[in-house]
Write an enzyme that holds these catalytic residues in place. Sequence first.
Site, PDB file in Angstrom:
ATOM      1  N   LYS A  64      -0.226   6.078   9.084  1.00 45.35           N
ATOM      2  CA  LYS A  64       0.665   6.070   7.908  1.00 45.35           C
ATOM      3  C   LYS A  64      -0.154   6.216   6.616  1.00 45.35           C
ATOM      4  O   LYS A  64       0.202   6.979   5.721  1.00 45.35           O
ATOM      5  CB  LYS A  64       1.471   4.763   7.880  1.00 45.35           C
ATOM      6  CG  LYS A  64       2.599   4.728   6.867  1.00 45.35           C
ATOM      7  CD  LYS A  64       3.009   3.298   6.492  1.00 45.35           C
ATOM      8  CE  LYS A  64       2.093   2.737   5.432  1.00 45.35           C
ATOM      9  NZ  LYS A  64       2.529   1.474   4.817  1.00 45.35           N
TER      10      LYS A  64
ATOM     11  N   LYS B 295      -7.241   2.159  -2.712  1.00 47.33           N
ATOM     12  CA  LYS B 295      -6.836   1.795  -1.347  1.00 47.33           C
ATOM     13  C   LYS B 295      -6.799   3.035  -0.450  1.00 47.33           C
ATOM     14  O   LYS B 295      -7.262   3.001   0.692  1.00 47.33           O
ATOM     15  CB  LYS B 295      -5.475   1.093  -1.359  1.00 47.33           C
ATOM     16  CG  LYS B 295      -4.918   0.731   0.017  1.00 47.33           C
ATOM     17  CD  LYS B 295      -5.693  -0.382   0.706  1.00 47.33           C
ATOM     18  CE  LYS B 295      -5.309  -0.571   2.169  1.00 47.33           C
ATOM     19  NZ  LYS B 295      -4.083  -1.331   2.383  1.00 47.33           N
TER      20      LYS B 295
ATOM     21  N   SER C  20       0.865  -1.185   0.000  1.00 44.16           N
ATOM     22  CA  SER C  20       0.000   0.000   0.000  1.00 44.16           C
ATOM     23  C   SER C  20       0.893   1.222   0.000  1.00 44.16           C
ATOM     24  O   SER C  20       1.485   1.564   1.026  1.00 44.16           O
ATOM     25  CB  SER C  20      -0.896   0.008   1.247  1.00 44.16           C
ATOM     26  OG  SER C  20      -1.870  -0.994   1.154  1.00 44.16           O
TER      27      SER C  20
END
Lengths: 293, 293
Positions: free
Chosen positions: B237, B169, B94
């Site tokens: 994050k 995502k 990701s």
Amino acid sequence: MQVGFIGSGVMGSPMAGQLIAGGHEVHLYRVKARHDDLLDRGGKRCDSAAQVAERSEIVILMLPDTDDVESVLFGEEGIADHPAPSKLVIDMSSISPVATKQFAERPAAKGVGYVDAPVSGGEVGAKAGTLSIMAGGSEADFARALPLFEKMGKNITRVGGVGDGQTAKVANQIIVGLTIEAIAEALTFAKAAGAEPAKVREALMGGFASSRILEVHGDRMVKRTFDPGFRIRLHRKDLSSAIDAARQLDLSLPNTAATQQLMNGAVAIGPGDRDHSALIQMIEHLSAIKHDA
Amino acid sequence: MQVGFIGSGVMGSPMAGQLIAGGHEVHLYRVKARHDDLLDRGGKRCDSAAQVAERSEIVILMLPDTDDVESVLFGEEGIADHPAPSKLVIDMSSISPVATKQFAERPAAKGVGYVDAPVSGGEVGAKAGTLSIMAGGSEADFARALPLFEKMGKNITRVGGVGDGQTAKVANQIIVGLTIEAIAEALTFAKAAGAEPAKVREALMGGFASSRILEVHGDRMVKRTFDPGFRIRLHRKDLSSAIDAARQLDLSLPNTAATQQLMNGAVAIGPGDRDHSALIQMIEHLSAIKHDA
């Protein structure tokens, strides 16, 4: 049963209609002109809130805001200080939970019960008799109100004591408003990054991002169909109530506050009377993103 | 098929395991010591990313962040400049959608395909082979990757061209993070207003506020069970990636930014390594609300 119903507007009119259809004698006050058909169908018009209280065992309120409820309860010709037979007030308006607890005290002192029971499901749910009803009050008062609720709604929950129904409604409006805002940011991000919002939405359904809002409002954002539905202007009112209550409770709700501000902006730039899914137009406006639709 | 797999950590290890179980010869690099069992089960250890590329038709990356992917692709002993036989790179990490589009250019110039395919579903989904996979790339490259995806996941969507998987995502993480925050504000409001959060959550399920997050994470907030799950630190994050990408795109995402800030605070006050539902502890912290649990 003799039932009073004060406030027959977009929501109240079909709700009162369900009670009439259910065989109750319904005494009406504050019937909007375009809902006069309630009288043809057997509703009885009263000249004051006090007159409704005189003629009804249970009085239901369905009013625009906290001030309206206060004035019908405690204003001149108000129902709270009025003698029996009214033994129960059910406030189905969406108003402040903090004010609701105060409002319930004076009737309680005179032996009059109080149930707050705001609804969700909109005009469609009101017409179909399938509203969700979030109620607060004693178990005994709730039990007395339940047969009337069952004429108007489907998911009927006693959340807790007086005020807790309004608290649940505020919580609902916070979640719905902030989830719409979240999906508006996510789909705007997708578009700005060069992806197709419709495809992104599809990829996300079925995972942890899935929700009724992604299903319904996400689809409206993708298709740019913003007919109400529930207007941004009204949702803004609900988030303002949340912010007012938060101040009274010394509670910090940062994203509720930010989203209410974005709704202020949405009203300013145009889509205030569109469906709340049009909040995406405010997110686009922040970055000067233009759309055809 | 000869498949390369670079990055066998918490997620990568069970994913590589599915490929081995599916009959592929899997060439591994960057296998964490506690996942050495992959070698016992038939995985082949390589000494460099370049060696993986030499031995594999397709190379899969599952790495912590954008910098790691860049260094495996373009660093010393990187795979991008390496001669065939590798004809396709699949990045399942990701990372940034903006960087992904740049990364794909150099392999493309040499006829090497590139598919970005981040996943959701966590360690549980990786072990069960039921991950959701959001892919970006040409139809031909996606078709070549699909048989491998089918060993690792269930909901497999080609969102669009290169980078669009990462975009989906990021959109997913925005929606999930902001919905968790919304529910945290709503349940904290409910508690502060004197209602029972568990009852409020129940009343709201089934209506427009209903979501997988209200179901799963709302329940964790009510029960105060914050074992990960997905850690606040990791979700932070992801929101930081969203904010970085938004800056590159000149895009304003106010609630994503605010929620990332709240996650900074959550790490500061304690629950950074708890499940992201523990973000409610930061909302409580803002108003000095104490809990036993």
